[in-house]
Write a protein that holds these residues in place. Structure first.
Motif, PDB file in Angstrom:
ATOM      1  N   ILE A  15       4.492   5.392  -7.375  1.00 28.86           N
ATOM      2  CA  ILE A  15       4.476   6.382  -6.284  1.00 28.86           C
ATOM      3  C   ILE A  15       3.387   6.118  -5.251  1.00 28.86           C
ATOM      4  CG2 ILE A  15       5.568   8.181  -7.679  1.00 28.86           C
ATOM      5  CD1 ILE A  15       2.819   9.527  -7.940  1.00 28.86           C
ATOM      6  N   THR A  16       2.385   5.304  -5.604  1.00 31.60           N
ATOM      7  CA  THR A  16       1.289   5.060  -4.665  1.00 31.60           C
ATOM      8  C   THR A  16       1.364   3.705  -3.964  1.00 31.60           C
ATOM      9  OG1 THR A  16      -0.146   4.162  -6.413  1.00 31.60           O
ATOM     10  CG2 THR A  16      -0.305   6.541  -5.958  1.00 31.60           C
ATOM     11  N   GLN A  17       2.387   2.896  -4.250  1.00 33.90           N
ATOM     12  CA  GLN A  17       2.384   1.517  -3.754  1.00 33.90           C
ATOM     13  C   GLN A  17       2.608   1.378  -2.255  1.00 33.90           C
ATOM     14  OE1 GLN A  17       5.367  -0.853  -5.653  1.00 33.90           O
ATOM     15  NE2 GLN A  17       7.018   0.552  -5.173  1.00 33.90           N
ATOM     16  N   ASN A  18       3.326   2.323  -1.621  1.00 33.53           N
ATOM     17  CA  ASN A  18       3.629   2.187  -0.192  1.00 33.53           C
ATOM     18  C   ASN A  18       3.163   3.399   0.592  1.00 33.53           C
ATOM     19  OD1 ASN A  18       5.018  -0.337  -0.367  1.00 33.53           O
ATOM     20  ND2 ASN A  18       6.756   0.765  -1.248  1.00 33.53           N
ATOM     21  N   GLY A  19       2.381   3.135   1.651  1.00 39.49           N
ATOM     22  CA  GLY A  19       1.960   4.207   2.537  1.00 39.49           C
ATOM     23  C   GLY A  19       0.838   5.052   1.954  1.00 39.49           C
ATOM     24  N   ARG A  20       0.652   6.218   2.560  1.00 40.85           N
ATOM     25  CA  ARG A  20      -0.405   7.151   2.153  1.00 40.85           C
ATOM     26  C   ARG A  20       0.165   8.149   1.164  1.00 40.85           C
ATOM     27  NH1 ARG A  20      -5.139   8.950   5.269  1.00 40.85           N
ATOM     28  NH2 ARG A  20      -5.225   6.713   5.613  1.00 40.85           N
ATOM     29  N   PHE A  47      -0.031  16.869   7.663  1.00 39.56           N
ATOM     30  CA  PHE A  47      -0.232  15.451   7.345  1.00 39.56           C
ATOM     31  C   PHE A  47       1.107  14.844   6.946  1.00 39.56           C
ATOM     32  CE2 PHE A  47      -4.253  17.530   6.953  1.00 39.56           C
ATOM     33  CZ  PHE A  47      -5.135  16.644   7.547  1.00 39.56           C
ATOM     34  N   ASP A  48       2.060  14.926   7.860  1.00 36.27           N
ATOM     35  CA  ASP A  48       3.452  14.575   7.563  1.00 36.27           C
ATOM     36  C   ASP A  48       3.690  13.078   7.374  1.00 36.27           C
ATOM     37  OD1 ASP A  48       3.084  13.962  10.233  1.00 36.27           O
ATOM     38  OD2 ASP A  48       4.946  14.885  10.905  1.00 36.27           O
ATOM     39  N   LYS A  49       2.691  12.252   7.637  1.00 35.13           N
ATOM     40  CA  LYS A  49       2.847  10.813   7.375  1.00 35.13           C
ATOM     41  C   LYS A  49       2.461  10.460   5.938  1.00 35.13           C
ATOM     42  CE  LYS A  49       2.370   9.082  12.088  1.00 35.13           C
ATOM     43  NZ  LYS A  49       2.603  10.306  12.796  1.00 35.13           N
ATOM     44  N   SER A  50       1.995  11.462   5.184  1.00 32.97           N
ATOM     45  CA  SER A  50       1.596  11.256   3.787  1.00 32.97           C
ATOM     46  C   SER A  50       2.646  11.827   2.853  1.00 32.97           C
ATOM     47  CB  SER A  50       0.258  11.951   3.513  1.00 32.97           C
ATOM     48  OG  SER A  50      -0.760  11.423   4.316  1.00 32.97           O
ATOM     49  N   LYS A  51       2.753  11.223   1.669  1.00 32.15           N
ATOM     50  CA  LYS A  51       3.589  11.773   0.599  1.00 32.15           C
ATOM     51  C   LYS A  51       2.673  12.576  -0.309  1.00 32.15           C
ATOM     52  CE  LYS A  51       4.517   7.672  -0.541  1.00 32.15           C
ATOM     53  NZ  LYS A  51       4.827   6.434  -1.219  1.00 32.15           N
ATOM     54  N   PHE A  52       3.107  13.758  -0.687  1.00 33.07           N
ATOM     55  CA  PHE A  52       2.303  14.643  -1.531  1.00 33.07           C
ATOM     56  C   PHE A  52       2.971  14.835  -2.883  1.00 33.07           C
ATOM     57  CE2 PHE A  52       0.627  15.550   2.583  1.00 33.07           C
ATOM     58  CZ  PHE A  52      -0.655  16.045   2.396  1.00 33.07           C
ATOM     59  N   TYR A  53       2.140  14.804  -3.927  1.00 32.78           N
ATOM     60  CA  TYR A  53       2.615  15.056  -5.287  1.00 32.78           C
ATOM     61  C   TYR A  53       1.645  16.011  -5.969  1.00 32.78           C
ATOM     62  CZ  TYR A  53       5.531  10.914  -4.674  1.00 32.78           C
ATOM     63  OH  TYR A  53       6.440  10.000  -4.215  1.00 32.78           O
ATOM     64  N   GLN A  54       2.200  16.996  -6.648  1.00 38.48           N
ATOM     65  CA  GLN A  54       1.392  17.894  -7.464  1.00 38.48           C
ATOM     66  C   GLN A  54       1.523  17.416  -8.908  1.00 38.48           C
ATOM     67  OE1 GLN A  54       2.477  22.146  -7.703  1.00 38.48           O
ATOM     68  NE2 GLN A  54       0.384  22.516  -7.009  1.00 38.48           N
ATOM     69  N   VAL A  77      -6.438  10.251  -3.064  1.00 39.19           N
ATOM     70  CA  VAL A  77      -5.578   9.703  -2.015  1.00 39.19           C
ATOM     71  C   VAL A  77      -5.526   8.179  -2.134  1.00 39.19           C
ATOM     72  CG1 VAL A  77      -5.165   9.571   0.472  1.00 39.19           C
ATOM     73  CG2 VAL A  77      -6.228  11.629  -0.516  1.00 39.19           C
ATOM     74  N   TYR A  78      -4.300   7.662  -2.024  1.00 34.13           N
ATOM     75  CA  TYR A  78      -4.050   6.227  -2.084  1.00 34.13           C
ATOM     76  C   TYR A  78      -3.432   5.763  -0.777  1.00 34.13           C
ATOM     77  CZ  TYR A  78      -4.725   6.387  -7.150  1.00 34.13           C
ATOM     78  OH  TYR A  78      -5.259   6.538  -8.399  1.00 34.13           O
ATOM     79  N   GLN A  79      -3.746   4.529  -0.414  1.00 38.43           N
ATOM     80  CA  GLN A  79      -3.111   3.868   0.721  1.00 38.43           C
ATOM     81  C   GLN A  79      -2.616   2.523   0.222  1.00 38.43           C
ATOM     82  OE1 GLN A  79      -2.838   5.076   4.082  1.00 38.43           O
ATOM     83  NE2 GLN A  79      -1.393   3.396   4.229  1.00 38.43           N
ATOM     84  N   ASP A  80      -1.298   2.346   0.229  1.00 41.61           N
ATOM     85  CA  ASP A  80      -0.678   1.084  -0.199  1.00 41.61           C
ATOM     86  C   ASP A  80      -1.219   0.611  -1.557  1.00 41.61           C
ATOM     87  OD1 ASP A  80       0.879   1.024   2.152  1.00 41.61           O
ATOM     88  OD2 ASP A  80      -0.788   0.123   3.253  1.00 41.61           O
ATOM     89  N   GLY A  81      -1.288   1.546  -2.509  1.00 35.79           N
ATOM     90  CA  GLY A  81      -1.663   1.200  -3.872  1.00 35.79           C
ATOM     91  C   GLY A  81      -3.141   1.205  -4.187  1.00 35.79           C
ATOM     92  N   LYS A  82      -3.992   1.401  -3.177  1.00 35.25           N
ATOM     93  CA  LYS A  82      -5.436   1.406  -3.410  1.00 35.25           C
ATOM     94  C   LYS A  82      -5.996   2.803  -3.146  1.00 35.25           C
ATOM     95  CE  LYS A  82      -6.305  -3.394  -1.970  1.00 35.25           C
ATOM     96  NZ  LYS A  82      -5.754  -3.971  -3.098  1.00 35.25           N
TER      97      LYS A  82
END
Length: 106
Positions: A15-20, A47-54, A77-82
């Protein structure tokens, strides 16, 4: 915001590999976590460019320990897996605190 009851290391990587990606670690029994619930849709919209998970912290105790999530609610918070930032402590958080934290990562 998608809710994840059990988070594994494999699912975390997926879930964290692509994007924010913003992960909110919380628990049903946590009053400070529930305090944030009404604001989460607004934060997500701001922050609609980010994916959110609870993430249900109780469903991933070992992973939470590995990630050093000792208090909830906490945000990682992750960006492209980091991992690029964390707001991790046991204190109640306000909408403004969470949004200031997220803005600080840009």
């Amino acid at each position: 915001m998608e809710q994840i009851k059990e988070l594994t290391q494999t699912k975390l990587a997926e879930i964290t590999q692509n994007g924010r990606t913003v992960l909110e670690f919380s628990a049903d029994w946590c009053p400070d976590c529930r305090f944030l619930d009404p604001f989460l849709p607004e934060i997500e919209a701001d922050f609609d460019k980010s994916k959110f998970y609870q993430i249900d912290r109780d469903g991933c105790i070992d992973l939470a320990k590995d990630l050093n999530i000792m208090g909830i609610p906490s945000f990682v918070v992750y960006q492209d897996g980091k991992e690029i930032g964390r707001l991790v402590n046991k204190n109640r958080k306000t909408k403004d605190e969470v949004e200031q934290f997220l803005r600080s990562l840009d």
